[in-house]
Design a protein around this motif. Structure first.
Motif, PDB file in Angstrom:
ATOM      1  N   MET A 169       0.827  -1.207   0.000  1.00 37.90           N
ATOM      2  CA  MET A 169       0.000   0.000   0.000  1.00 37.90           C
ATOM      3  C   MET A 169       0.865   1.261   0.000  1.00 37.90           C
ATOM      4  N   VAL A 170       1.964   1.236   0.757  1.00 36.59           N
ATOM      5  CA  VAL A 170       2.867   2.392   0.786  1.00 36.59           C
ATOM      6  C   VAL A 170       3.487   2.624  -0.588  1.00 36.59           C
ATOM      7  N   VAL A 171       3.988   1.557  -1.202  1.00 35.18           N
ATOM      8  CA  VAL A 171       4.606   1.674  -2.527  1.00 35.18           C
ATOM      9  C   VAL A 171       3.566   2.089  -3.566  1.00 35.18           C
ATOM     10  N   LEU A 172       2.347   1.597  -3.408  1.00 31.09           N
ATOM     11  CA  LEU A 172       1.273   1.958  -4.338  1.00 31.09           C
ATOM     12  C   LEU A 172       0.994   3.461  -4.288  1.00 31.09           C
ATOM     13  N   ALA A 173       1.005   4.015  -3.083  1.00 31.57           N
ATOM     14  CA  ALA A 173       0.779   5.457  -2.939  1.00 31.57           C
ATOM     15  C   ALA A 173       1.898   6.251  -3.613  1.00 31.57           C
ATOM     16  N   ILE A 174       3.148   5.833  -3.414  1.00 31.67           N
ATOM     17  CA  ILE A 174       4.276   6.548  -4.013  1.00 31.67           C
ATOM     18  C   ILE A 174       4.249   6.420  -5.535  1.00 31.67           C
ATOM     19  N   TYR A 175       3.949   5.208  -6.016  1.00 33.21           N
ATOM     20  CA  TYR A 175       3.893   5.010  -7.465  1.00 33.21           C
ATOM     21  C   TYR A 175       2.773   5.835  -8.099  1.00 33.21           C
ATOM     22  N   GLY A 176       1.595   5.836  -7.462  1.00 33.36           N
ATOM     23  CA  GLY A 176       0.482   6.623  -7.978  1.00 33.36           C
ATOM     24  C   GLY A 176       0.810   8.102  -8.028  1.00 33.36           C
ATOM     25  N   ALA A 177       1.534   8.593  -7.021  1.00 28.82           N
ATOM     26  CA  ALA A 177       1.908  10.003  -7.001  1.00 28.82           C
ATOM     27  C   ALA A 177       2.965  10.302  -8.062  1.00 28.82           C
ATOM     28  N   CYS A 178       3.957   9.392  -8.224  1.00 33.15           N
ATOM     29  CA  CYS A 178       4.980   9.589  -9.260  1.00 33.15           C
ATOM     30  C   CYS A 178       4.363   9.618 -10.651  1.00 33.15           C
ATOM     31  N   SER A 179       3.366   8.764 -10.879  1.00 31.62           N
ATOM     32  CA  SER A 179       2.711   8.683 -12.183  1.00 31.62           C
ATOM     33  C   SER A 179       1.589   9.693 -12.330  1.00 31.62           C
ATOM     34  N   ARG A 180       1.309  10.411 -11.242  1.00 27.54           N
ATOM     35  CA  ARG A 180       0.199  11.366 -11.192  1.00 27.54           C
ATOM     36  C   ARG A 180      -1.138  10.698 -11.517  1.00 27.54           C
ATOM     37  N   ILE A 181      -1.280   9.456 -11.042  1.00 25.30           N
ATOM     38  CA  ILE A 181      -2.571   8.756 -11.072  1.00 25.30           C
ATOM     39  C   ILE A 181      -3.209   9.023  -9.710  1.00 25.30           C
ATOM     40  N   VAL A 182      -3.951  10.076  -9.612  1.00 24.72           N
ATOM     41  CA  VAL A 182      -4.423  10.585  -8.320  1.00 24.72           C
ATOM     42  C   VAL A 182      -5.283   9.568  -7.564  1.00 24.72           C
ATOM     43  N   PRO A 183      -6.270   8.910  -8.187  1.00 24.66           N
ATOM     44  CA  PRO A 183      -7.076   7.942  -7.430  1.00 24.66           C
ATOM     45  C   PRO A 183      -6.231   6.818  -6.839  1.00 24.66           C
ATOM     46  N   LEU A 184      -5.226   6.360  -7.588  1.00 24.87           N
ATOM     47  CA  LEU A 184      -4.360   5.287  -7.093  1.00 24.87           C
ATOM     48  C   LEU A 184      -3.513   5.765  -5.917  1.00 24.87           C
ATOM     49  N   ALA A 186      -4.214   8.192  -3.819  1.00 24.59           N
ATOM     50  CA  ALA A 186      -5.095   8.387  -2.668  1.00 24.59           C
ATOM     51  C   ALA A 186      -5.485   7.050  -2.051  1.00 24.59           C
ATOM     52  N   PHE A 187      -5.778   6.066  -2.898  1.00 21.46           N
ATOM     53  CA  PHE A 187      -6.150   4.738  -2.392  1.00 21.46           C
ATOM     54  C   PHE A 187      -5.008   4.126  -1.592  1.00 21.46           C
ATOM     55  N   GLY A 188      -3.794   4.151  -2.141  1.00 25.00           N
ATOM     56  CA  GLY A 188      -2.657   3.577  -1.440  1.00 25.00           C
ATOM     57  C   GLY A 188      -2.399   4.271  -0.118  1.00 25.00           C
ATOM     58  N   TRP A 189      -2.490   5.611  -0.112  1.00 20.81           N
ATOM     59  CA  TRP A 189      -2.226   6.351   1.130  1.00 20.81           C
ATOM     60  C   TRP A 189      -3.296   6.077   2.180  1.00 20.81           C
ATOM     61  N   VAL A 190      -4.548   6.056   1.778  1.00 21.61           N
ATOM     62  CA  VAL A 190      -5.643   5.806   2.723  1.00 21.61           C
ATOM     63  C   VAL A 190      -5.526   4.406   3.319  1.00 21.61           C
ATOM     64  N   MET A 191      -5.266   3.410   2.476  1.00 20.74           N
ATOM     65  CA  MET A 191      -5.178   2.038   2.969  1.00 20.74           C
ATOM     66  C   MET A 191      -3.953   1.847   3.857  1.00 20.74           C
ATOM     67  N   LEU A 209       5.015  15.112  -4.799  1.00 22.27           N
ATOM     68  CA  LEU A 209       5.122  14.370  -6.057  1.00 22.27           C
ATOM     69  C   LEU A 209       4.010  14.768  -7.024  1.00 22.27           C
ATOM     70  N   LEU A 210       2.813  14.936  -6.492  1.00 23.28           N
ATOM     71  CA  LEU A 210       1.695  15.334  -7.345  1.00 23.28           C
ATOM     72  C   LEU A 210       1.851  16.766  -7.835  1.00 23.28           C
ATOM     73  N   GLY A 211       2.404  17.629  -6.989  1.00 18.49           N
ATOM     74  CA  GLY A 211       2.527  19.034  -7.360  1.00 18.49           C
ATOM     75  C   GLY A 211       3.714  19.344  -8.230  1.00 18.49           C
ATOM     76  N   TYR A 212       4.892  18.765  -7.899  1.00 23.31           N
ATOM     77  CA  TYR A 212       6.129  19.072  -8.616  1.00 23.31           C
ATOM     78  C   TYR A 212       6.569  17.971  -9.580  1.00 23.31           C
ATOM     79  N   GLY A 213       6.143  16.735  -9.316  1.00 19.14           N
ATOM     80  CA  GLY A 213       6.642  15.614 -10.094  1.00 19.14           C
ATOM     81  C   GLY A 213       7.758  14.910  -9.351  1.00 19.14           C
ATOM     82  N   LEU A 243      -5.930  19.105  -5.305  1.00 15.24           N
ATOM     83  CA  LEU A 243      -7.362  19.166  -5.011  1.00 15.24           C
ATOM     84  C   LEU A 243      -8.037  17.839  -5.340  1.00 15.24           C
ATOM     85  N   GLN A 244      -7.620  17.232  -6.457  1.00 18.31           N
ATOM     86  CA  GLN A 244      -8.167  15.924  -6.796  1.00 18.31           C
ATOM     87  C   GLN A 244      -7.800  14.885  -5.741  1.00 18.31           C
ATOM     88  N   PHE A 245      -6.559  14.964  -5.251  1.00 19.09           N
ATOM     89  CA  PHE A 245      -6.107  14.025  -4.224  1.00 19.09           C
ATOM     90  C   PHE A 245      -6.955  14.162  -2.959  1.00 19.09           C
TER      91      PHE A 245
END
Length: 443
Positions: A169-184, A186-191, A209-213, A243-245
């Motif tokens: 779940m931690v890696v999923l949150a980081i990967y989603g942020a790196c790829s700017r896949i916001v729902p992914l 958020a899901f990883g961070w929440v879980m 990561l979401l803001g700057y890349g 905001l989406q996050f």
């Protein structure tokens, strides 16, 4: 990539090695090791919680289970299902092998994005010599292989604990942020936060990561790529993904609470869940030995001062969040590694599964941290602690020829190693950025 030829054989070999050991996992008795399984991640405790629920009792009755009710739904049935007279936890171990594989692939994907971003930023500065000199090894492959072949990861996978899911779940949150896949993201961070609370501080690197890349040189020295029409570089923070996050965090949080409420219907509900999970983490109720330092301290402290020191230990983590974020805001992935390492050092119930995660993330920065000091000392220290911890535990608990100080000494050494790792890695990363600046001036 040149490394692809040897990468995949090593991946399949790591998975085959796990599958070979899975039938013998129960004989290894890793699930009873305090270094591997904690009151929050123990699969045996989860099986007890599932049995209580099947008996029409709250899974939080007594003091056995302190995990998420969602894990009861997913893993609970597998803890009682047997395959050809094999241990009941065999199915869970097979699931954890797949989880480790997915985690390693996500770590590799994160590494590839970091390498691509770093290369693009250096190319924008025009000196091709910089790109060649800082190219180095394929850190993405190295990091994922570190995760798969790390002994800490292997024993965690086979050790009847849910740490592999927490790491995923931690890696999923980081990967989603790196790829700017916001729902992914958020899901990883929440879980991750729902399972073990401490990943909540990762919201800062995720937002960066979401803001700057992905990670880039400091904006004051090397502004990130952001087209301005005339070829100039501008450092701009994007508020749209943030905001989406926030919206997706609310959605996923409500969804998790709804599922938890449905799972606990007929029992004490969400209040009991929060008290037995998050409250259990914050109050450090279980003082059974582990590789951390809190159990020994709170076993010795006077009850009158317990509340004060609980605040001190938990706030100590938060005190480091803002200064590190300000200094390393240009490298959010590295900041996430630092936060995870600090949490693993100061959390209530640490395990070697935490070390498995941050050591693999450290591999993502193999090029930048190539000149890190005390690397050999840290390597030998981790090996020494890994070997001495079971010995000291045996001398104290089973042979009666030692005392709690024997085992606590290994935990204290482990905490010191992690502290040295954080200090040296941060120092080396900052020196690397200064070196880039000097190289640019020369060109």
């Amino acid at each position: 990539m040149a490394g692809t030829r040897w990468y995949w054989p090593l991946v399949w070999a790591a998975l085959a090695f796990r599958l070979l050991l899975v039938p013998f996992a129960d004989n290894l008795n890793l699930g009873s090791r305090p270094e591997v399984a904690t009151p929050l991640t123990s699969l045996r405790r989860l099986a007890e919680g599932y049995w209580l629920k099947q008996s029409s009792l709250s899974p939080y009755t007594g003091s056995m289970y302190h995990g998420s009710p969602l894990l009861l739904i997913i893993l609970g049935p597998l803890t009682v299902k047997r395959i050809e007279s094999q241990p009941a936890h065999l199915c869970c171990s097979l699931i954890f092998v797949l989880v480790d594989f997915f985690t390693a692939m996500l770590i590799r994907a994160i590494g590839e994005k970091l390498m691509l971003t770093n290369c693009n930023n250096l190319k924008l500065l025009k000196p091709s010599k910089l790109v060649e000199s800082f190219g180095g090894v394929d850190a993405a492959d190295i990091a994922s292989l570190i995760y798969l072949w790390n002994p800490f990861t292997v024993v965690t996978c086979l050790g009847s604990c849910t740490s592999p899911i927490d790491n995923l779940m931690v890696v999923l949150a980081i990967y989603g942020a790196c790829s700017r896949i916001v729902p992914l993201a958020a899901f990883g961070w929440v879980m991750a936060t729902h399972f073990s609370l401490y990943p909540g501080i990762l919201v800062i690197p995720v937002l960066l990561l979401l803001g700057y890349g992905p990670d880039a040189p400091p904006p004051k020295l090397f502004p990130q790529k952001h087209s301005n029409g005339d070829g100039s570089l501008v450092h701009v923070f994007s508020w749209g993904p943030i905001l989406q996050f926030a919206l997706w965090v609310v959605i996923w949080s409500c969804y998790v609470l709804l599922l938890s409420s449905i799972s606990l219907k007929g029992f004490d509900g969400l209040y009991d869940m929060l008290k037995k999970t998050l409250g259990f983490i914050l109050t450090v109720e279980d003082l059974s030995p582990n590789i951390g330092v809190l159990w020994y301290f709170f076993a010795e402290v006077f009850e009158f001062f317990r509340g004060f020191f609980l605040i001190v230990f938990h706030v100590n983590i938060l005190f480091m969040v803002c200064p590190l974020a300000i200094r390393l805001m240009h490298r959010p992935c590295f900041l996430a590694f630092v936060y995870i390492t600090i949490s693993a050092t100061l959390k209530s119930y640490p395990s070697v599964g935490d070390a498995a995660l941050y050591l693999s993330l450290l591999g993502l920065f193999a090029n930048e941290l190539a000149e890190m000091k005390f690397s050999f000392f840290l390597f030998c220290g981790y090996i020494g602690v890994s070997l001495l911890s079971p010995v000291m535990h045996n001398l104290w608990i089973w042979r009666g020829t030692g005392n709690a100080n024997f085992y606590f000494a290994t935990g204290l050494a482990y905490a010191c190693l992690q502290t040295v790792l954080v200090v040296e890695s941060v120092s080396t990363m900052l020196n690397h950025d200064r070196k880039l600046k000097k190289e640019l001036k020369k060109t």
